[in-house]
Write a protein that holds these residues in place. Structure first.
Motif, PDB file in Angstrom:
ATOM      1  N   GLY A  26      -0.501  -3.396   1.410  1.00 49.00           N
ATOM      2  CA  GLY A  26       0.551  -4.185   0.896  1.00 49.00           C
ATOM      3  C   GLY A  26       0.106  -4.171  -0.705  1.00 49.00           C
ATOM      4  O   GLY A  26       0.675  -5.314  -1.457  1.00 49.00           O
ATOM      5  N   THR A  28      -1.172  -2.058  -4.331  1.00 50.50           N
ATOM      6  CA  THR A  28      -0.348  -1.468  -5.755  1.00 50.50           C
ATOM      7  C   THR A  28       0.233  -0.052  -5.203  1.00 50.50           C
ATOM      8  O   THR A  28       1.421   0.243  -5.412  1.00 50.50           O
ATOM      9  N   VAL A  29      -0.461   0.861  -4.269  1.00 53.24           N
ATOM     10  CA  VAL A  29       0.100   2.186  -3.953  1.00 53.24           C
ATOM     11  C   VAL A  29       1.409   1.813  -2.826  1.00 53.24           C
ATOM     12  O   VAL A  29       2.000   2.448  -3.057  1.00 53.24           O
ATOM     13  N   SER A  50       0.563  -5.552   6.597  1.00 55.04           N
ATOM     14  CA  SER A  50      -0.667  -5.732   5.979  1.00 55.04           C
ATOM     15  C   SER A  50      -1.390  -6.708   5.976  1.00 55.04           C
ATOM     16  O   SER A  50      -0.755  -8.011   6.235  1.00 55.04           O
ATOM     17  N   SER A  52      -2.694  -8.356   3.142  1.00 54.01           N
ATOM     18  CA  SER A  52      -2.085  -9.382   2.147  1.00 54.01           C
ATOM     19  C   SER A  52      -1.024  -8.591   1.323  1.00 54.01           C
ATOM     20  O   SER A  52      -0.897  -7.160   1.716  1.00 54.01           O
ATOM     21  N   TYR A  73      -3.910  -3.772  10.648  1.00 54.99           N
ATOM     22  CA  TYR A  73      -3.143  -2.704  11.331  1.00 54.99           C
ATOM     23  C   TYR A  73      -3.647  -2.784  12.557  1.00 54.99           C
ATOM     24  O   TYR A  73      -4.861  -2.487  13.120  1.00 54.99           O
ATOM     25  N   ASN A  89      -6.389   0.322   1.222  1.00 53.84           N
ATOM     26  CA  ASN A  89      -7.608   0.733   0.767  1.00 53.84           C
ATOM     27  C   ASN A  89      -8.798   1.060   1.506  1.00 53.84           C
ATOM     28  O   ASN A  89      -9.985   0.894   1.108  1.00 53.84           O
TER      29      ASN A  89
HETATM   30  N1  LIG Z   1      -4.077   2.237  -7.257  1.00 54.23           N
HETATM   31  C1  LIG Z   1      -4.026   3.473  -7.528  1.00 54.23           C
HETATM   32  O1  LIG Z   1      -3.468   3.811  -8.683  1.00 54.23           O
HETATM   33  C2  LIG Z   1      -4.762   4.509  -6.941  1.00 54.23           C
HETATM   34  C3  LIG Z   1      -5.182   4.281  -5.314  1.00 54.23           C
HETATM   35  N2  LIG Z   1      -5.596   5.272  -4.582  1.00 54.23           N
HETATM   36  C4  LIG Z   1      -5.914   4.935  -3.287  1.00 54.23           C
HETATM   37  O2  LIG Z   1      -5.194   4.300  -2.440  1.00 54.23           O
HETATM   38  C5  LIG Z   1      -5.527   3.488  -1.623  1.00 54.23           C
HETATM   39  C6  LIG Z   1      -4.865   2.062  -1.693  1.00 54.23           C
HETATM   40  O3  LIG Z   1      -5.110   1.715  -3.195  1.00 54.23           O
HETATM   41  P1  LIG Z   1      -4.384   0.330  -3.696  1.00 54.23           P
HETATM   42  O4  LIG Z   1      -3.114   0.129  -3.086  1.00 54.23           O
HETATM   43  O5  LIG Z   1      -4.611   0.267  -4.956  1.00 54.23           O
HETATM   44  O6  LIG Z   1      -5.203  -0.821  -3.091  1.00 54.23           O
HETATM   45  P2  LIG Z   1      -4.837  -2.243  -2.914  1.00 54.23           P
HETATM   46  O7  LIG Z   1      -6.261  -3.073  -2.838  1.00 54.23           O
HETATM   47  O8  LIG Z   1      -3.999  -2.747  -4.067  1.00 54.23           O
HETATM   48  O9  LIG Z   1      -4.100  -2.488  -1.739  1.00 54.23           O
HETATM   49  C7  LIG Z   1      -4.765  -2.416  -0.307  1.00 54.23           C
HETATM   50  C8  LIG Z   1      -3.712  -3.086   0.558  1.00 54.23           C
HETATM   51  O10 LIG Z   1      -4.392  -2.805   1.917  1.00 54.23           O
HETATM   52  C9  LIG Z   1      -4.192  -3.707   2.848  1.00 54.23           C
HETATM   53  N3  LIG Z   1      -5.166  -3.318   4.083  1.00 54.23           N
HETATM   54  C10 LIG Z   1      -6.570  -3.070   3.837  1.00 54.23           C
HETATM   55  N4  LIG Z   1      -6.977  -2.926   4.946  1.00 54.23           N
HETATM   56  C11 LIG Z   1      -5.860  -3.143   5.902  1.00 54.23           C
HETATM   57  C12 LIG Z   1      -5.853  -3.104   7.338  1.00 54.23           C
HETATM   58  N5  LIG Z   1      -6.824  -2.876   7.974  1.00 54.23           N
HETATM   59  N6  LIG Z   1      -4.520  -3.313   7.924  1.00 54.23           N
HETATM   60  C13 LIG Z   1      -3.624  -3.747   7.108  1.00 54.23           C
HETATM   61  N7  LIG Z   1      -3.720  -3.844   5.902  1.00 54.23           N
HETATM   62  C14 LIG Z   1      -4.920  -3.670   5.321  1.00 54.23           C
HETATM   63  C15 LIG Z   1      -4.787  -5.021   1.778  1.00 54.23           C
HETATM   64  O11 LIG Z   1      -4.414  -6.240   2.222  1.00 54.23           O
HETATM   65  C16 LIG Z   1      -4.008  -4.633   0.705  1.00 54.23           C
HETATM   66  O12 LIG Z   1      -2.660  -5.035   0.563  1.00 54.23           O
HETATM   67  C17 LIG Z   1      -6.996   3.480  -1.770  1.00 54.23           C
HETATM   68  O13 LIG Z   1      -7.617   4.123  -0.858  1.00 54.23           O
HETATM   69  C18 LIG Z   1      -7.155   3.683  -3.330  1.00 54.23           C
HETATM   70  O14 LIG Z   1      -8.451   4.378  -3.481  1.00 54.23           O
HETATM   71  C19 LIG Z   1      -5.939   6.433  -5.308  1.00 54.23           C
HETATM   72  C20 LIG Z   1      -5.314   6.840  -6.357  1.00 54.23           C
HETATM   73  C21 LIG Z   1      -4.906   5.740  -7.106  1.00 54.23           C
END
Ligand SMILES: NC(=O)C1=CN([C@@H]2O[C@H](COP(=O)(O)OP(=O)(O)OC[C@H]3O[C@@H](n4cnc5c(N)ncnc54)[C@H](O)[C@@H]3O)[C@@H](O)[C@H]2O)C=CC1
Ligand SMILES: C[C@@]1(CC(=O)O)c2cc3[nH]c(cc4nc(cc5[nH]c(cc(n2)[C@H]1CCC(=O)O)[C@@](C)(CC(=O)O)[C@@H]5CCC(=O)O)C(CC(=O)O)=C4CCC(=O)O)c(CCC(=O)O)c3CC(=O)O
Length: 194
Positions: A26, A28-29, A50, A52, A73, A89
């Protein structure tokens, strides 16, 4: 051009309001993927699981047919799903989503991880009934975005009027299938050869 060096992906246009789509994560991505999905298909039937949720994602969910489930998940969330997008993430979780989906023959996209994708999301241009999907074969998402912006700019809104007029004409012309095709081809020839 060598067949290995061209884009061999096959695009289809999904009726996502009739399909069950799950997004895991939930942040950025997830927000980016959900935004593009809903921009193209505001009536898409989506669930997000998610731990959060970003504020903006919560707001977007409220405005559409999107159910938010606060949980870590688990494979059970894949039940009845047709398509899953993994955007957590946590690398291990993303990998697990890919494995669970594959076992259950559910189409899976782990965001920004081409090796764990059955399909890619593309750049999408919509002008009324006309939709163009753009893929760079995963080579340059930035280029897909720029091409999307380019076509959004150059394609006139009036392209939809043309399609609607042809639709009307199509239902009014007489004759067998071949005669109808000939008639439509004759009428539209000047669009291409001018
Ligand atoms: N933000 C970006 O611009 C970029 C991100 N990435 C990769 O994309 C992925 C996601 O990045 P973001 O969205 O920025 O991270 P984020 O930290 O904004 O969001 C991650 C989300 O995943 C959820 N989450 C984590 N573990 C979980 C689980 N076991 N079950 C359910 N929900 C879970 C968290 O609650 C959070 O809502 C990461 O692997 C990051 O390295 C790659 C390139 C660019
Ligand atoms: C393979 C694919 C898989 C998938 O996610 O489906 C994928 C993969 C990756 N994206 C990455 C990054 C970025 N993605 C964007 C933007 C978009 N990415 C989209 C699709 C796809 N991205 C699929 C291929 C599509 C194709 O075939 O062309 C779009 C079109 C659709 C959408 O996301 O819904 C959307 C634009 C929508 C629009 O504007 O219209 C931007 C630009 C920006 O945000 O300004 C950046 C930062 C700049 C850059 O890196 O280019 C990274 C590196 C991550 C890292 O650094 O670790 C990877 C991983 C890798 O390439 O290995």
């Amino acid at each position: 051009m060598n067949l290995e060096n061209r884009n061999n992906l096959y695009p289809i246009f999904l009726k996502v309001h009739q399909l069950n789509v799950l997004i895991v994560g939930g942040g950025t991505v997830a927000l980016e993927k959900l935004s593009f999905l809903l921009k193209s298909s505001p009536n898409a039937n989506v669930k997000v699981v998610s731990i959060s949720f970003d504020k903006e994602l919560q707001k977007l969910a409220q405005e559409h047919r999107v159910e938010l489930i606060s949980d870590i998940y688990k494979a059970k969330y894949l039940e009845d799903q047709h398509i899953v997008i993994g955007a957590t993430n946590d690398h291990k979780t993303n990998q697990q989503i890919y494995i669970d989906a594959t076992i259950n023959n559910i189409l899976v996209n782990i965001a920004d991880t081409p090796d764990l994708c059955d399909f890619y999301l593309g750049g999408i241009v919509t002008k009324g009934n006309v939709k163009i999907a753009i893929s760079t074969n995963g080579k340059s998402p930035t280029m897909a975005k720029r091409l999307r912006q380019f076509f959004e700019d150059v394609l006139p809104e009036s392209i939809d009027d043309l399609v609607l007029n042809l639709n009307q004409y199509r239902s009014n012309i007489k004759g067998n299938f071949r005669e109808k095709v000939n008639s439509l081809n004759k009428l539209t020839k000047s669009i291409i050869y001018n």
